[in-house]
Design a protein around this motif. Structure first.
Motif, PDB file in Angstrom:
ATOM      1  N   SER A 169      -6.845   2.563  -9.662  1.00  0.00           N
ATOM      2  CA  SER A 169      -6.345   1.787  -8.330  1.00  0.00           C
ATOM      3  C   SER A 169      -7.054   1.536  -6.996  1.00  0.00           C
ATOM      4  O   SER A 169      -6.841   0.943  -6.029  1.00  0.00           O
TER       5      SER A 169
ATOM      6  N   TYR B 142      -3.903   6.598   3.930  1.00  0.00           N
ATOM      7  CA  TYR B 142      -3.419   6.087   2.538  1.00  0.00           C
ATOM      8  C   TYR B 142      -4.599   6.079   1.652  1.00  0.00           C
ATOM      9  O   TYR B 142      -4.576   6.460   0.553  1.00  0.00           O
ATOM     10  N   GLN B 143      -5.916   5.732   2.127  1.00  0.00           N
ATOM     11  CA  GLN B 143      -7.083   5.859   1.194  1.00  0.00           C
ATOM     12  C   GLN B 143      -7.489   7.231   0.943  1.00  0.00           C
ATOM     13  O   GLN B 143      -7.987   7.330  -0.203  1.00  0.00           O
TER      14      GLN B 143
ATOM     15  N   LEU C 246       0.834  -1.014   0.308  1.00  0.00           N
ATOM     16  CA  LEU C 246      -0.264  -0.149   0.106  1.00  0.00           C
ATOM     17  C   LEU C 246       0.820   1.333   0.238  1.00  0.00           C
ATOM     18  O   LEU C 246       0.769   2.053  -0.546  1.00  0.00           O
TER      19      LEU C 246
ATOM     20  N   GLY D 117      -5.259   8.421  -1.645  1.00  0.00           N
ATOM     21  CA  GLY D 117      -5.548   7.496  -2.816  1.00  0.00           C
ATOM     22  C   GLY D 117      -6.916   8.325  -3.495  1.00  0.00           C
ATOM     23  O   GLY D 117      -6.804   8.588  -4.616  1.00  0.00           O
TER      24      GLY D 117
ATOM     25  N   GLU E 237      -6.200  -0.788  -3.902  1.00  0.00           N
ATOM     26  CA  GLU E 237      -5.986   0.260  -2.546  1.00  0.00           C
ATOM     27  C   GLU E 237      -6.938  -0.576  -1.357  1.00  0.00           C
ATOM     28  O   GLU E 237      -6.565  -0.600  -0.053  1.00  0.00           O
TER      29      GLU E 237
END
Lengths: 454, 454
Positions: free
Chosen positions: B278, B307-308, B231, B311, B282
């Motif tokens: 992605s 991170y999400q 990730l 993203g 993810e």
């Protein structure tokens, strides 16, 4: 949270140890208060959960039906075990039927069929191969047999696991490969101790088939949920949503009644968003639909992949709508005097026409799919919109200076949108760095001194 | 395909029945020719498949390692069965350990942990409840017991299946709920005939724990694949791709060396596309990463949800890039004389600056994540880009007539893009209607006559 907060307070506050008695009393009172509020809180949570469950059930009552169907299939298959004459035929293997029902039963007919067929065929093939492997290993004597069986299991499991990385196999036969490894390992391993291997394999296969058949009967004959039908409905719903956006644009932005009030909260500017996220649902539905037999309006070889193509275009369309929506919202915020009323009115009318013709075409297409009738030729419905678009382009290209300036200005506007998003990205990375305790490369002793002084 | 084609030919061609002998001869010759080409074709297919497998393995050698790890774990666990002293302790239940290894072993450590813990806990909880249900049913006599057990299985299976529709449970505990239903049904159903129920449940649980532990040891200690690390790498790769696009824009469109050659095939205009798709990877990686213990640079409570968020912003950015890219390509195709060279140059320079500053900021953020150091404050890096963007807006807003015209023109341009996509949608629906044999609502007998005459 509460605890964390208290720790921080007592860390920063020198009085905590001094005024110990008072604090102790207040802690006791607070604890009592919290204890008293527990039943209320609990009740609120239970009520909230119940409301949520009710909402999920009301949203799609087929979910309740599916849950009851799983219960029904399991009860049906466990009858096998309770009824003594049936039990004697299969023995303990009956449990495999229960296991099969639990793992094979899916929400849609296609899902159940795909899993059931995968399971049955994989078991059959793996069973045959395993019995063959056992025959070979058997000839190597008591010492060689487990070693050879171990090597077989290692090789086949590795090869089969690797095959799951091949996209085509992953998409359609992932579950089958798992069951292949499972059956091969189980039969090969137990062949070392079980005498009547063929009988065991036969019993296992029959009970799995019984489990699969129970699932299929329950999913097909009791309130069936067809993946194909859902996919079909999703396609019309998506087209309708796109049409709704354009209708909203026409009436709220370009029409005669277009008001200058705030557009940001308008529902038509949100409606395309669910189209953007429809890819995963669509892919799984179309994957399952391909396994389904003909049903209702859909023949056996209904072109399900066409729905995926249509979905991809719908998402592209929704993407463009997002750009348009964000542009229209920004535009609305900055009110300018009408500098060139004639051109503005002309373009505005053209935009209104494009929107309404396009929306009409989309509605027609949606109806055509819904009723499964051939749509009126696209050329007729869309030709008006295409003509307006062309006219507008010609109009604009007559004024070359304007066109030139416009082109670079549009690029600049799009780029400055990008700058805004990248600033947000930078903020998120800062957040991540803070939460994840990234190390600080520049903070040497000297920097800190300067920081404090400044 | 071939067969389909031949049928069509013979349908439309009256000669097929007349020249029967000749056709028979040619069919024989053709068959012979096809038969002779079979080995070559087969060889080509095998070679193609081997190339594909090689490519998949080279793309990510960890896939090969994973396949071998699955083989290893299965072989290890089957040793339990081959070694007689170990076998006597568990009996036939050993097979549950094999089964557990096959279904629990996942590509990433987080995936294996999530499935393994779900399986172990669900088995434990369901086992307890099932033993309780057996105690209750046992008191209802030989006739009442199967009926009561059936009702219990029906109710619990239905309720548990329904709980899988609740999004929070679906995301984290879907597999656990399946195993809960499975274990409860198996124990409850077999409690009717098995005498030593507690021992059976205990054996089953122990073997499942052994299976899970074998999987965990293999995934964690032999070439571990951490979902969190993947990730993390995905985040930096996405930021780098966005930067690459902007660098390409700067050098190919706005820079001094910007050429007027065809941009359409340029790689930098394709690079953002993989960012758009992605989301699924993810989401699953971040879901698994939350199950993983601390490892390497990542602590136990590493903020994976950040991170999400990052993203989502990257995808939004890629979306805007798509709009920009398609605009730049269209713009390039229509070459106009430089009508307002001064303004054009000014805007062009500004665009170049915005691109290069933004690209630099993105590269810095990517490096910061990669090295896990605090990024330089966004305000410093991005302030230049923001300043240019603001300056450009002010510049444009001075010329009100231009701005006004530009705004409506941009809207019109975006709308006419939409028209183009909708025409494509209409074509796809036509295709669908043809493939799926939609009925034709207008074609009455009369219409057909008119059609023929016209």
């Amino acid at each position: 949270m509460e605890v964390d907060h208290q720790i921080r307070v007592s860390d920063g506050n020198g009085e905590t140890t001094a005024g110990h008695g008072a604090v102790g009393g207040s802690i006791f009172a607070r604890c009592w208060q919290r204890l008293r509020s527990v039943p209320v809180e609990l009740w609120c949570r239970v009520a909230g959960f119940a409301r949520k469950v009710g909402r999920i059930a009301r949203e799609d009552p087929r979910r309740v039906a599916h849950s009851l169907k799983v219960g029904l299939a399991l009860t049906l298959v466990s009858v096998l075990y309770y009824v003594t004459p049936l039990f004697k035929g299969f023995g303990v293997s009956t449990l495999w039927a229960v296991l099969t029902v639990v793992v094979v039963m899916e929400y849609t007919v296609g899902g159940t069929l795909s899993k059931g067929l995968n399971r049955a065929f994989a078991t059959l093939v793996a069973g045959f191969i395993a019995v063959g492997a056992h025959q070979i290993a058997n000839r190597c004597g008591a010492q060689g047999e487990p070693i050879l069986l171990g090597i077989f299991v290692f090789l086949l499991a590795s090869a089969a696991t690797f095959s799951r990385f091949i996209p085509e196999i992953k998409a359609k036969y992932d579950y089958g490969v798992t069951i292949f490894i499972l059956t091969f390992s189980l039969v090969a391993v137990s062949s070392y101790r079980v005498e009547e291997l063929i009988q065991l394999a036969h019993q296992r296969f029959s009970t799995i088939v019984i489990g699969v058949l129970t699932c299929l009967c329950t999913t097909i004959f009791v309130f069936p949920v067809w993946a194909g039908e859902d996919l079909h409905k999703l396609a019309t719903a998506n087209l309708d949503k796109l049409a709704q956006f354009l209708e909203g644009m026409e009436s709220e932005c370009f029409g005669e009644k277009a008001t200058s009030e705030n557009l940001e909260g308008k529902p038509f500017l949100q409606v395309y968003k669910s189209v953007l996220n429809s890819k995963a649902t669509e892919d799984s539905l179309s994957n399952f639909a391909k396994w389904e037999p003909g049903h209702g309006k859909f023949g056996f070889r209904h072109p399900w992949s066409q729905y995926q193509k249509l979905g991809a275009l719908c998402r592209q369309c929704a993407n463009s709508m997002e750009a348009l929506a964000s542009y229209v919202i920004t535009l609305q915020k900055s009110q300018y005097p009408e500098a060139n009323p004639e051109l503005t009115l002309k373009i505005r009318t053209a935009c209104g026409e494009m929107s309404s013709h396009s929306a009409k075409a989309l509605r027609e297409l949606s109806t055509a799919i819904q009723t499964m009738t051939v749509p009126p030729p696209a050329s007729i419905t869309m030709s008006a919109a295409i003509k307006v678009a062309k006219g507008l382009r010609n109009e604009l290209s007559e004024d070359e200076a304007l066109l030139q300036a416009m082109h670079v200005a549009v690029t600049a506007t799009l780029l400055s949108d990008l700058v805004t998003i990248i600033v947000k990205i930078a903020e998120t990375v800062d957040n991540l760095a803070w939460h994840a305790h990234f190390k600080n490369p520049e903070k040497t002793q000297k920097d800190i001194v300067i920081d404090i002084q400044s």
